[in-house]
Design an enzyme around this catalytic site. Sequence first.
Site, PDB file in Angstrom:
ATOM      1  N   LYS A  41       1.073  -1.689   0.077  1.00  0.00           N
ATOM      2  CA  LYS A  41      -0.017  -0.011  -0.083  1.00  0.00           C
ATOM      3  C   LYS A  41       1.030   1.137  -0.040  1.00  0.00           C
ATOM      4  O   LYS A  41       2.219   0.788   0.010  1.00  0.00           O
ATOM      5  CB  LYS A  41      -0.652  -0.041   1.571  1.00  0.00           C
ATOM      6  CG  LYS A  41      -0.284   0.338   2.741  1.00  0.00           C
ATOM      7  CD  LYS A  41      -0.969   0.001   3.632  1.00  0.00           C
ATOM      8  CE  LYS A  41      -0.188  -0.197   5.322  1.00  0.00           C
ATOM      9  NZ  LYS A  41      -0.504  -1.127   6.109  1.00  0.00           N
ATOM     10  N   ARG A 139      -9.894  -0.172  15.652  1.00  0.00           N
ATOM     11  CA  ARG A 139     -10.126   0.665  14.077  1.00  0.00           C
ATOM     12  C   ARG A 139     -11.004  -0.401  13.480  1.00  0.00           C
ATOM     13  O   ARG A 139     -12.115  -0.190  13.881  1.00  0.00           O
ATOM     14  CB  ARG A 139      -8.692   0.294  13.364  1.00  0.00           C
ATOM     15  CG  ARG A 139      -8.131   1.532  12.589  1.00  0.00           C
ATOM     16  CD  ARG A 139      -6.788   1.314  11.990  1.00  0.00           C
ATOM     17  NE  ARG A 139      -6.156   0.420  11.516  1.00  0.00           N
ATOM     18  CZ  ARG A 139      -4.622  -0.148  10.610  1.00  0.00           C
ATOM     19  NH1 ARG A 139      -4.118   1.344  10.881  1.00  0.00           N
ATOM     20  NH2 ARG A 139      -4.855  -0.432  10.140  1.00  0.00           N
ATOM     21  N   TYR A 270      15.123  31.527   6.233  1.00  0.00           N
ATOM     22  CA  TYR A 270      13.640  32.524   6.778  1.00  0.00           C
ATOM     23  C   TYR A 270      13.572  32.372   8.799  1.00  0.00           C
ATOM     24  O   TYR A 270      13.668  32.169   8.777  1.00  0.00           O
ATOM     25  CB  TYR A 270      12.542  32.209   6.213  1.00  0.00           C
ATOM     26  CG  TYR A 270      12.105  32.408   5.083  1.00  0.00           C
ATOM     27  CD1 TYR A 270      11.567  33.157   4.305  1.00  0.00           C
ATOM     28  CD2 TYR A 270      12.319  30.870   4.405  1.00  0.00           C
ATOM     29  CE1 TYR A 270      12.210  33.408   2.760  1.00  0.00           C
ATOM     30  CE2 TYR A 270      12.241  30.671   2.655  1.00  0.00           C
ATOM     31  CZ  TYR A 270      11.865  31.590   2.563  1.00  0.00           C
ATOM     32  OH  TYR A 270      11.021  32.392   1.069  1.00  0.00           O
ATOM     33  N   MET A 318      11.070  25.635   0.658  1.00  0.00           N
ATOM     34  CA  MET A 318      10.293  24.878  -0.290  1.00  0.00           C
ATOM     35  C   MET A 318      11.123  24.178  -0.557  1.00  0.00           C
ATOM     36  O   MET A 318      10.911  22.682  -0.823  1.00  0.00           O
ATOM     37  CB  MET A 318       9.176  25.507  -0.753  1.00  0.00           C
ATOM     38  CG  MET A 318       8.445  24.926  -1.666  1.00  0.00           C
ATOM     39  SD  MET A 318       7.033  25.568  -2.726  1.00  0.00           S
ATOM     40  CE  MET A 318       6.720  26.730  -1.021  1.00  0.00           C
TER      41      MET A 318
END
Length: 377
Positions: A41, A139, A270, A318
């Site tokens: 998965k 779950r 930053y 980023m």
Amino acid sequence: MNHINSCTSFNRVIVNLEALKQNYRFLQAQAPQAEMLAMIKADGYGHGMIECGHALAECGCSNFGVGELCEAVALRESGIKGQILVMLGFNERHVNHFIEYDLTPVIYDLQSAKMLSECCLQLDRAIGYHLKVDCGMSRLGIYPGQLEDFFQQAKQFKGVFCKGVLSHFARSDEQDPGHSRNSLALFEETVASVTVDEKLKLHIANSGGLLYYPESSLDIVRPGISLYGYYPDTFKARDDRAEGGLQPVMSFHSQVVQVKEVAAGQGISYGHTYVTDSPATIAVLPVGYEDGLSRRLSNRGAVLIHGKRAPIRGRICMNLTMVDVTHIPGVKAGDEVVIMGAQSDEKLSADDIGQWMETISYEVLCMFGNNNERQYL
Ligand SMILES: *Cc1c(COP(=O)(O)O)cnc(C)c1O
């Protein structure tokens, strides 16, 4: 940067399919009597569902686990044979896909059995499912006390039959298997207490169950993280075991794009959250949180350059990150950077990075693998 001109990206994830195969064989040897069901998965925990699926099939794997139906369809269309379990069950608008693509739903309510049955009648086909029982995870799954009634009611639904019953451990990554022992006992008692015509395959073991609690292997084992080379806990005590056994499958590489001298007392990145206390040599890397290098690693993590650790300075941007290379002579633009993996005698694992990020190896692998160009060895 995996969409445009991906072949020219500075950053790449390398997936070593030989390591994956070796891990598979190591795990199979831990539970020789059980069938392996490879959890692929989340695009194979970031390693590529289709590539990993085919590599594992070459080792003899014939059971695969994915989350959603669409993943299972893609896997089947890529040519994978064998059983594909869709762990999250059910997408009612596309029930027919389970039959058309010969997929096996995991279900946890009668409504799903009913929908499958209606589809089977329409297409004049039959389908097997696995039923999920909740033995303490809170779950997915019906409660153990509901199993008897479920099978009674399910008899009315023609064309659908139960092939297996599964549960999931909540705490199998702990050194003390006390909690898992209770879950396993509850699971086995529950299944033993019902009478069904079919021969049911039973499974509960994830990596933790398979590695730390062998009695839980039963008919099928469902390893995920261990296939990719990591133990579900990060206990250092396991490291020596890992030497002979599991090895990481993924590494993550970037490169230096600029090196600069920064004066004492100068803020970096930053917010100037890091200020140099003496003159420093800083390498600028073209990798950031867009590429899965979480902003949480700001002022915390390190990368490898020339086989040495270079600590991250200031905030991760980023797609740029600054690291301190004052102690590493001769660093220049173009030099290889290892964000995860080995370089000379040093290495950084998904466990190391997970610790800095306050998360687990699983998330680190998904973030790196699913946000970067992958190359296969
Ligand atoms: C993801 C998953 C696994 C694999 O767990 P690991 O800890 O990665 O081995 C097994 N079973 C189920 C139901 C899962 O969702």
